[in-house]
Motif scaffolding. Structure first.
Motif, PDB file in Angstrom:
ATOM      1  N   THR A  14       0.861  -1.222  -0.319  1.00 56.69           N
ATOM      2  CA  THR A  14       0.098  -0.073  -0.173  1.00 56.69           C
ATOM      3  C   THR A  14       0.365   0.649   0.437  1.00 56.69           C
ATOM      4  OG1 THR A  14      -1.282  -1.081   1.335  1.00 56.69           O
ATOM      5  CG2 THR A  14      -1.455   1.186   1.062  1.00 56.69           C
ATOM      6  N   GLY A  15       0.568   2.470  -0.645  1.00 55.43           N
ATOM      7  CA  GLY A  15       0.888   3.527  -0.425  1.00 55.43           C
ATOM      8  C   GLY A  15       0.309   4.487  -0.468  1.00 55.43           C
ATOM      9  N   HIS A  16       1.226   4.789   0.886  1.00 61.52           N
ATOM     10  CA  HIS A  16       0.588   6.755   1.486  1.00 61.52           C
ATOM     11  C   HIS A  16       1.350   7.371   1.305  1.00 61.52           C
ATOM     12  CE1 HIS A  16       1.494   6.121   6.072  1.00 61.52           C
ATOM     13  NE2 HIS A  16       2.486   4.966   4.321  1.00 61.52           N
ATOM     14  N   ALA A  17       0.564   8.900   1.928  1.00 64.71           N
ATOM     15  CA  ALA A  17       1.523   9.831   2.256  1.00 64.71           C
ATOM     16  C   ALA A  17       0.780  11.095   3.706  1.00 64.71           C
ATOM     17  CB  ALA A  17       0.921  10.804   0.678  1.00 64.71           C
ATOM     18  N   LEU A  18       1.537  11.371   4.227  1.00 63.24           N
ATOM     19  CA  LEU A  18       1.291  11.888   5.799  1.00 63.24           C
ATOM     20  C   LEU A  18       0.210  13.506   5.580  1.00 63.24           C
ATOM     21  CD1 LEU A  18       2.892   9.712   7.915  1.00 63.24           C
ATOM     22  CD2 LEU A  18       0.469   9.180   6.629  1.00 63.24           C
ATOM     23  N   PHE A  19       0.239  13.978   5.149  1.00 61.18           N
ATOM     24  CA  PHE A  19      -0.689  14.721   5.006  1.00 61.18           C
ATOM     25  C   PHE A  19      -0.773  16.286   6.438  1.00 61.18           C
ATOM     26  CE2 PHE A  19      -4.846  17.757   6.484  1.00 61.18           C
ATOM     27  CZ  PHE A  19      -4.069  19.480   5.505  1.00 61.18           C
ATOM     28  N   GLY A  20       0.751  17.373   5.937  1.00 63.05           N
ATOM     29  CA  GLY A  20       0.931  17.880   7.632  1.00 63.05           C
ATOM     30  C   GLY A  20       2.423  17.344   8.013  1.00 63.05           C
ATOM     31  N   TYR A  21       2.174  16.536   7.416  1.00 63.90           N
ATOM     32  CA  TYR A  21       3.901  15.541   8.658  1.00 63.90           C
ATOM     33  C   TYR A  21       4.655  16.570   7.975  1.00 63.90           C
ATOM     34  CZ  TYR A  21       7.034  12.964  10.134  1.00 63.90           C
ATOM     35  OH  TYR A  21       7.949  11.483  10.921  1.00 63.90           O
ATOM     36  N   ASP A  22       6.175  16.444   9.012  1.00 61.39           N
ATOM     37  CA  ASP A  22       7.026  16.969   8.633  1.00 61.39           C
ATOM     38  C   ASP A  22       8.474  16.744   8.652  1.00 61.39           C
ATOM     39  OD1 ASP A  22       7.350  15.994  11.252  1.00 61.39           O
ATOM     40  OD2 ASP A  22       8.007  18.089  12.556  1.00 61.39           O
ATOM     41  N   GLY A  23       7.811  15.255   8.266  1.00 62.61           N
ATOM     42  CA  GLY A  23       9.290  14.701   7.479  1.00 62.61           C
ATOM     43  C   GLY A  23       8.709  13.700   6.232  1.00 62.61           C
ATOM     44  N   LYS A  24       9.751  13.467   5.658  1.00 50.69           N
ATOM     45  CA  LYS A  24       9.515  12.124   4.172  1.00 50.69           C
ATOM     46  C   LYS A  24       8.756  11.990   4.000  1.00 50.69           C
ATOM     47  CE  LYS A  24      14.409  11.199   4.518  1.00 50.69           C
ATOM     48  NZ  LYS A  24      15.587  10.225   4.271  1.00 50.69           N
ATOM     49  N   CYS A  25       8.071  11.198   5.195  1.00 55.15           N
ATOM     50  CA  CYS A  25       6.850  10.969   4.992  1.00 55.15           C
ATOM     51  C   CYS A  25       5.766  11.622   4.430  1.00 55.15           C
ATOM     52  CB  CYS A  25       5.792   9.851   6.126  1.00 55.15           C
ATOM     53  SG  CYS A  25       7.079   8.134   6.351  1.00 55.15           S
ATOM     54  N   ARG A  26       6.019  13.053   4.489  1.00 55.86           N
ATOM     55  CA  ARG A  26       4.817  13.181   3.509  1.00 55.86           C
ATOM     56  C   ARG A  26       4.741  13.381   2.315  1.00 55.86           C
ATOM     57  NH1 ARG A  26       8.916  16.633   4.347  1.00 55.86           N
ATOM     58  NH2 ARG A  26       9.555  18.568   2.938  1.00 55.86           N
ATOM     59  N   ASN A  27       5.965  12.709   1.681  1.00 56.13           N
ATOM     60  CA  ASN A  27       5.298  12.486   0.447  1.00 56.13           C
ATOM     61  C   ASN A  27       4.970  11.055   0.502  1.00 56.13           C
ATOM     62  OD1 ASN A  27       7.415  15.000  -0.573  1.00 56.13           O
ATOM     63  ND2 ASN A  27       8.689  13.544   0.652  1.00 56.13           N
ATOM     64  N   VAL A  28       4.416  10.758  -1.078  1.00 56.08           N
ATOM     65  CA  VAL A  28       3.485   9.915  -1.714  1.00 56.08           C
ATOM     66  C   VAL A  28       4.952   8.620  -1.487  1.00 56.08           C
ATOM     67  CG1 VAL A  28       2.428   8.455  -3.269  1.00 56.08           C
ATOM     68  CG2 VAL A  28       1.887  10.978  -3.184  1.00 56.08           C
ATOM     69  N   HIS A  29       5.218   6.799  -0.978  1.00 56.96           N
ATOM     70  CA  HIS A  29       5.982   6.411  -0.213  1.00 56.96           C
ATOM     71  C   HIS A  29       4.407   4.996  -0.389  1.00 56.96           C
ATOM     72  CE1 HIS A  29       4.903   7.734   3.325  1.00 56.96           C
ATOM     73  NE2 HIS A  29       5.223   6.038   3.646  1.00 56.96           N
ATOM     74  N   GLY A  30       5.380   4.168  -0.387  1.00 51.43           N
ATOM     75  CA  GLY A  30       4.811   2.540   0.383  1.00 51.43           C
ATOM     76  C   GLY A  30       5.503   2.322   0.541  1.00 51.43           C
ATOM     77  N   HIS A  31       4.794   0.872   1.475  1.00 52.63           N
ATOM     78  CA  HIS A  31       5.413  -0.306   2.224  1.00 52.63           C
ATOM     79  C   HIS A  31       4.499  -1.377   2.176  1.00 52.63           C
ATOM     80  CE1 HIS A  31       6.330   3.102   5.517  1.00 52.63           C
ATOM     81  NE2 HIS A  31       5.372   3.320   5.087  1.00 52.63           N
ATOM     82  N   SER A  32       5.333  -2.600   2.040  1.00 48.80           N
ATOM     83  CA  SER A  32       5.163  -4.181   2.668  1.00 48.80           C
ATOM     84  C   SER A  32       4.489  -4.546   3.348  1.00 48.80           C
ATOM     85  CB  SER A  32       5.733  -4.714   1.860  1.00 48.80           C
ATOM     86  OG  SER A  32       6.725  -4.379   0.550  1.00 48.80           O
ATOM     87  N   TYR A  33       3.369  -4.235   4.477  1.00 46.53           N
ATOM     88  CA  TYR A  33       2.706  -4.238   5.112  1.00 46.53           C
ATOM     89  C   TYR A  33       2.445  -6.316   5.901  1.00 46.53           C
ATOM     90  CZ  TYR A  33       0.962   0.915   4.876  1.00 46.53           C
ATOM     91  OH  TYR A  33       1.222   1.552   5.300  1.00 46.53           O
ATOM     92  N   LYS A  34       2.572  -5.906   6.870  1.00 49.26           N
ATOM     93  CA  LYS A  34       2.475  -7.537   7.334  1.00 49.26           C
ATOM     94  C   LYS A  34       0.967  -6.839   8.286  1.00 49.26           C
ATOM     95  CE  LYS A  34       6.633  -9.244   5.784  1.00 49.26           C
ATOM     96  NZ  LYS A  34       8.477  -9.253   6.636  1.00 49.26           N
ATOM     97  N   LEU A  35       0.551  -7.753   8.274  1.00 49.18           N
ATOM     98  CA  LEU A  35      -0.733  -7.598   9.399  1.00 49.18           C
ATOM     99  C   LEU A  35      -1.031  -8.963   9.814  1.00 49.18           C
ATOM    100  CD1 LEU A  35      -2.732  -6.238  10.160  1.00 49.18           C
ATOM    101  CD2 LEU A  35      -5.094  -7.279   9.099  1.00 49.18           C
TER     102      LEU A  35
END
Length: 149
Positions: A14-35
């Motif tokens: 899944t990709g995501h972006a963190l609106f208003g965040y002050d670090g790199k994760c404000r950019n669209v990026h993705g993860h290989s999630y394990k649930l």
């Protein structure tokens, strides 16, 4: 009979972006999630039941989690619906991309709360959701425990 916990693990991209965040994760990026999904209940004792000895059939748990979490989120990009990225989200959707506009900031913490609500709503009455662990990377994860909620 004793209560027993069983766990099934799932993976999705899944990709995501963190609106208003002050670090790199404000950019669209993705993860290989394990649930990891852990439920608790008593194994079936009815000798005429084909699922004798099971708390819940792993296949039944898999169906619930796939329908509620894995299928919608796998290879999707998640944005907070109040994000200024809304134009990007709309353009991605117009181009046929899978986009989820969430009512929350798509952090692992908020995603695991969302997933818990969705899974709990689908479990049989006699089965309780015990915990979820959402691993974003090999070294970072969020956990939800029923005892804490």
């Amino acid at each position: 009979m004793s209560n027993i916990r069983i766990t099934k693990q799932f993976t999705f991209e899944t990709g995501h972006a963190l609106f208003g965040y002050d670090g790199k994760c404000r950019n669209v990026h993705g993860h290989s999630y394990k649930l990891s999904v852990t439920v608790i209940g008593s194994p079936i004792t009815d000798t005429s039941n084909v699922k004798l000895g099971m708390v819940i059939d792993f296949g039944d748990l898999k169906k619930i989690v796939k329908e509620e979490v894995v299928n919608p989120f796998d290879h999707a990009t998640v944005f907070n619906k109040n994000t200024p990225h809304i134009e990007l989200a709309e353009e991605l959707m117009e181009r046929g991309h899978k986009v989820i506009l969430a009512d929350y900031q798509p952090t692992s913490e908020n995603m695991v709360v969302d997933f818990a609500a969705k899974i709990r709503a689908r479990l049989p009455e006699n089965i309780q959701l015990h915990s979820l662990k959402l691993r974003e990377t090999e070294t970072a994860f969020a956990e939800w425990h029923a005892a804490d909620n």
